[in-house]
Design a protein around this motif. Structure first.
Motif, mmCIF file in Angstrom:
data_model
loop_
_atom_site.group_PDB
_atom_site.id
_atom_site.type_symbol
_atom_site.label_atom_id
_atom_site.label_comp_id
_atom_site.label_asym_id
_atom_site.label_seq_id
_atom_site.Cartn_x
_atom_site.Cartn_y
_atom_site.Cartn_z
ATOM 1 N N VAL A 93 61.211 47.232 32.094
ATOM 2 C CA VAL A 93 62.086 47.380 33.252
ATOM 3 C C VAL A 93 63.418 47.994 32.822
ATOM 4 C CG1 VAL A 93 61.013 45.468 34.523
ATOM 5 C CG2 VAL A 93 62.988 45.023 33.046
ATOM 6 N N GLU A 94 64.057 48.661 33.743
ATOM 7 C CA GLU A 94 65.386 49.221 33.487
ATOM 8 C C GLU A 94 66.422 48.196 33.916
ATOM 9 O OE1 GLU A 94 68.269 52.782 35.152
ATOM 10 O OE2 GLU A 94 66.116 52.931 35.497
ATOM 11 N N ARG A 95 67.307 47.834 32.984
ATOM 12 C CA ARG A 95 68.347 46.848 33.265
ATOM 13 C C ARG A 95 69.651 47.279 32.617
ATOM 14 N NH1 ARG A 95 65.139 45.773 36.439
ATOM 15 N NH2 ARG A 95 64.003 43.825 36.761
ATOM 16 N N GLY A 96 70.735 46.740 33.116
ATOM 17 C CA GLY A 96 72.032 46.957 32.500
ATOM 18 C C GLY A 96 72.234 45.955 31.375
ATOM 19 N N VAL A 97 72.665 46.442 30.221
ATOM 20 C CA VAL A 97 73.011 45.568 29.105
ATOM 21 C C VAL A 97 74.452 45.853 28.724
ATOM 22 C CG1 VAL A 97 70.637 45.394 28.282
ATOM 23 C CG2 VAL A 97 72.134 47.107 27.301
ATOM 24 N N THR A 98 75.097 44.890 28.122
ATOM 25 C CA THR A 98 76.508 45.007 27.764
ATOM 26 C C THR A 98 76.657 45.136 26.257
ATOM 27 O OG1 THR A 98 77.081 43.639 29.671
ATOM 28 C CG2 THR A 98 78.770 43.904 27.959
ATOM 29 N N CYS A 99 77.358 46.173 25.829
ATOM 30 C CA CYS A 99 77.639 46.390 24.404
ATOM 31 C C CYS A 99 78.696 45.392 23.958
ATOM 32 C CB CYS A 99 78.132 47.811 24.160
ATOM 33 S SG CYS A 99 76.914 49.059 24.569
ATOM 34 N N GLU A 100 78.438 44.717 22.847
ATOM 35 C CA GLU A 100 79.372 43.710 22.346
ATOM 36 C C GLU A 100 80.695 44.328 21.896
ATOM 37 O OE1 GLU A 100 78.909 40.543 22.651
ATOM 38 O OE2 GLU A 100 76.764 40.490 23.059
ATOM 39 N N ALA A 101 80.657 45.503 21.311
ATOM 40 C CA ALA A 101 81.856 46.109 20.718
ATOM 41 C C ALA A 101 82.937 46.434 21.738
ATOM 42 C CB ALA A 101 81.492 47.372 19.946
ATOM 43 N N ASP A 102 82.526 46.947 22.904
ATOM 44 C CA ASP A 102 83.532 47.424 23.858
ATOM 45 C C ASP A 102 83.335 46.941 25.291
ATOM 46 O OD1 ASP A 102 81.341 48.934 24.624
ATOM 47 O OD2 ASP A 102 82.185 50.850 23.964
ATOM 48 N N GLY A 103 82.314 46.123 25.552
ATOM 49 C CA GLY A 103 82.078 45.597 26.894
ATOM 50 C C GLY A 103 81.485 46.594 27.869
ATOM 51 N N ARG A 104 81.132 47.767 27.361
ATOM 52 C CA ARG A 104 80.563 48.820 28.200
ATOM 53 C C ARG A 104 79.156 48.427 28.646
ATOM 54 N NH1 ARG A 104 77.742 53.285 25.830
ATOM 55 N NH2 ARG A 104 78.325 52.282 23.879
ATOM 56 N N SER A 105 78.826 48.714 29.905
ATOM 57 C CA SER A 105 77.491 48.463 30.434
ATOM 58 C C SER A 105 76.656 49.735 30.309
ATOM 59 C CB SER A 105 77.564 48.024 31.899
ATOM 60 O OG SER A 105 76.263 47.761 32.385
ATOM 61 N N VAL A 106 75.422 49.572 29.830
ATOM 62 C CA VAL A 106 74.523 50.696 29.590
ATOM 63 C C VAL A 106 73.165 50.367 30.195
ATOM 64 C CG1 VAL A 106 73.353 52.032 27.785
ATOM 65 C CG2 VAL A 106 75.697 51.271 27.421
ATOM 66 N N ARG A 107 72.553 51.321 30.883
ATOM 67 C CA ARG A 107 71.199 51.147 31.393
ATOM 68 C C ARG A 107 70.235 51.313 30.224
ATOM 69 N NH1 ARG A 107 71.291 48.457 35.862
ATOM 70 N NH2 ARG A 107 69.226 49.170 36.436
ATOM 71 N N ALA A 108 69.264 50.404 30.119
ATOM 72 C CA ALA A 108 68.325 50.427 29.001
ATOM 73 C C ALA A 108 66.958 49.919 29.448
ATOM 74 C CB ALA A 108 68.848 49.556 27.860
ATOM 75 N N TRP A 109 65.939 50.300 28.673
ATOM 76 C CA TRP A 109 64.618 49.706 28.858
ATOM 77 C C TRP A 109 64.614 48.339 28.189
ATOM 78 C CZ3 TRP A 109 62.254 51.822 32.539
ATOM 79 C CH2 TRP A 109 62.057 53.195 32.673
ATOM 80 N N VAL A 110 64.054 47.356 28.887
ATOM 81 C CA VAL A 110 63.912 46.002 28.360
ATOM 82 C C VAL A 110 62.490 45.549 28.652
ATOM 83 C CG1 VAL A 110 64.758 43.628 28.433
ATOM 84 C CG2 VAL A 110 66.333 45.514 28.928
ATOM 85 N N TYR A 111 61.849 44.964 27.671
ATOM 86 C CA TYR A 111 60.528 44.373 27.886
ATOM 87 C C TYR A 111 60.739 42.902 28.222
ATOM 88 C CZ TYR A 111 58.591 48.631 25.880
ATOM 89 O OH TYR A 111 58.255 49.946 25.644
ATOM 90 N N VAL A 112 60.421 42.548 29.467
ATOM 91 C CA VAL A 112 60.548 41.158 29.928
ATOM 92 C C VAL A 112 59.152 40.600 30.165
ATOM 93 C CG1 VAL A 112 62.821 41.562 30.970
ATOM 94 C CG2 VAL A 112 60.762 41.786 32.383
ATOM 95 N N ALA A 113 59.038 39.294 30.168
ATOM 96 C CA ALA A 113 57.745 38.648 30.403
ATOM 97 C C ALA A 113 57.176 39.102 31.740
ATOM 98 C CB ALA A 113 57.903 37.134 30.377
ATOM 99 N N ALA A 114 55.897 39.434 31.746
ATOM 100 C CA ALA A 114 55.202 39.781 32.983
ATOM 101 C C ALA A 114 55.235 38.568 33.913
ATOM 102 C CB ALA A 114 53.773 40.199 32.679
ATOM 103 N N PRO A 115 55.131 38.775 35.224
ATOM 104 C CA PRO A 115 55.255 37.661 36.173
ATOM 105 C C PRO A 115 54.352 36.460 35.868
ATOM 106 C CG PRO A 115 55.348 39.726 37.354
ATOM 107 C CD PRO A 115 55.011 40.069 35.921
ATOM 108 N N SER A 116 53.087 36.684 35.546
ATOM 109 C CA SER A 116 52.189 35.542 35.279
ATOM 110 C C SER A 116 52.605 34.804 34.012
ATOM 111 C CB SER A 116 50.738 36.018 35.169
ATOM 112 O OG SER A 116 50.596 36.931 34.096
ATOM 113 N N VAL A 117 53.079 35.528 33.010
ATOM 114 C CA VAL A 117 53.559 34.902 31.773
ATOM 115 C C VAL A 117 54.835 34.116 32.056
ATOM 116 C CG1 VAL A 117 54.398 35.351 29.432
ATOM 117 C CG2 VAL A 117 52.473 36.675 30.340
ATOM 118 N N ALA A 118 55.734 34.688 32.854
ATOM 119 C CA ALA A 118 57.000 34.025 33.188
ATOM 120 C C ALA A 118 56.754 32.696 33.905
ATOM 121 C CB ALA A 118 57.876 34.940 34.032
ATOM 122 N N VAL A 119 55.802 32.662 34.818
ATOM 123 C CA VAL A 119 55.482 31.418 35.536
ATOM 124 C C VAL A 119 55.022 30.348 34.541
ATOM 125 C CG1 VAL A 119 53.811 30.375 37.137
ATOM 126 C CG2 VAL A 119 54.988 32.488 37.757
#
Length: 136
Positions: A93-119
């Motif tokens: 999924v595409e999500r915003g992540v925050t860089c620790e160094a400067d607090g800048r928000s960047v759009r990135a690909w993130v692999y999150v648990a699929a819905p059935s796994v999350a449940v």
């Protein structure tokens, strides 16, 4: 879209999949965090589960342009992700992540648990309260 990747488990520097998949294929790696998710233990790797109020710590990884297409395919294969497959363990999924160094928000690909796994994880999983898999 050629987005960077947010990695939080075995792809982080010093972990076994970092060398196998990322060494020599990245232009930048920087500490970052994802809000709106929590971490659960998996069988040798973690799962990020989207949940308001949570924070997951990891690295923002930017691929070298000439390696991007193959890296995306390799990471999808590693994470057992195929678009639209109901048997996925993860969803990319595409999500915003925050860089620790400067607090800048960047759009990135993130692999999150699929819905059935999350449940299943929410019902019976072991939460990593720190949100930082190596520090668990």
């Amino acid at each position: 879209m050629r987005l960077p990747f947010f990695v939080y488990g075995t792809l982080r520097p010093g972990r076994h999949n970092h060398d196998a998949f990322l060494r020599g294929r990245t232009r930048a790696e920087a500490p970052a965090h994802l809000t709106g998710a929590v971490l659960y233990e998996g069988p040798g790797y973690p799962y990020a589960v989207e949940e308001s109020g949570g924070v997951v710590y990891g690295e923002l990884v930017t691929a070298v342009p000439e390696a991007y297409a193959q890296l995306l395919l390799d990471l999808d294969r590693l994470e057992e992700y195929a678009p639209g497959d109901p048997h996925n363990l993860y969803e990319r999924v595409e999500r915003g992540v925050t860089c620790e160094a400067d607090g800048r928000s960047v759009r990135a690909w993130v692999y999150v648990a699929a819905p059935s796994v999350a449940v299943r994880l929410r019902a019976r999983g072991k939460l990593i309260e720190s949100g930082d898999w190596p520090a668990r």
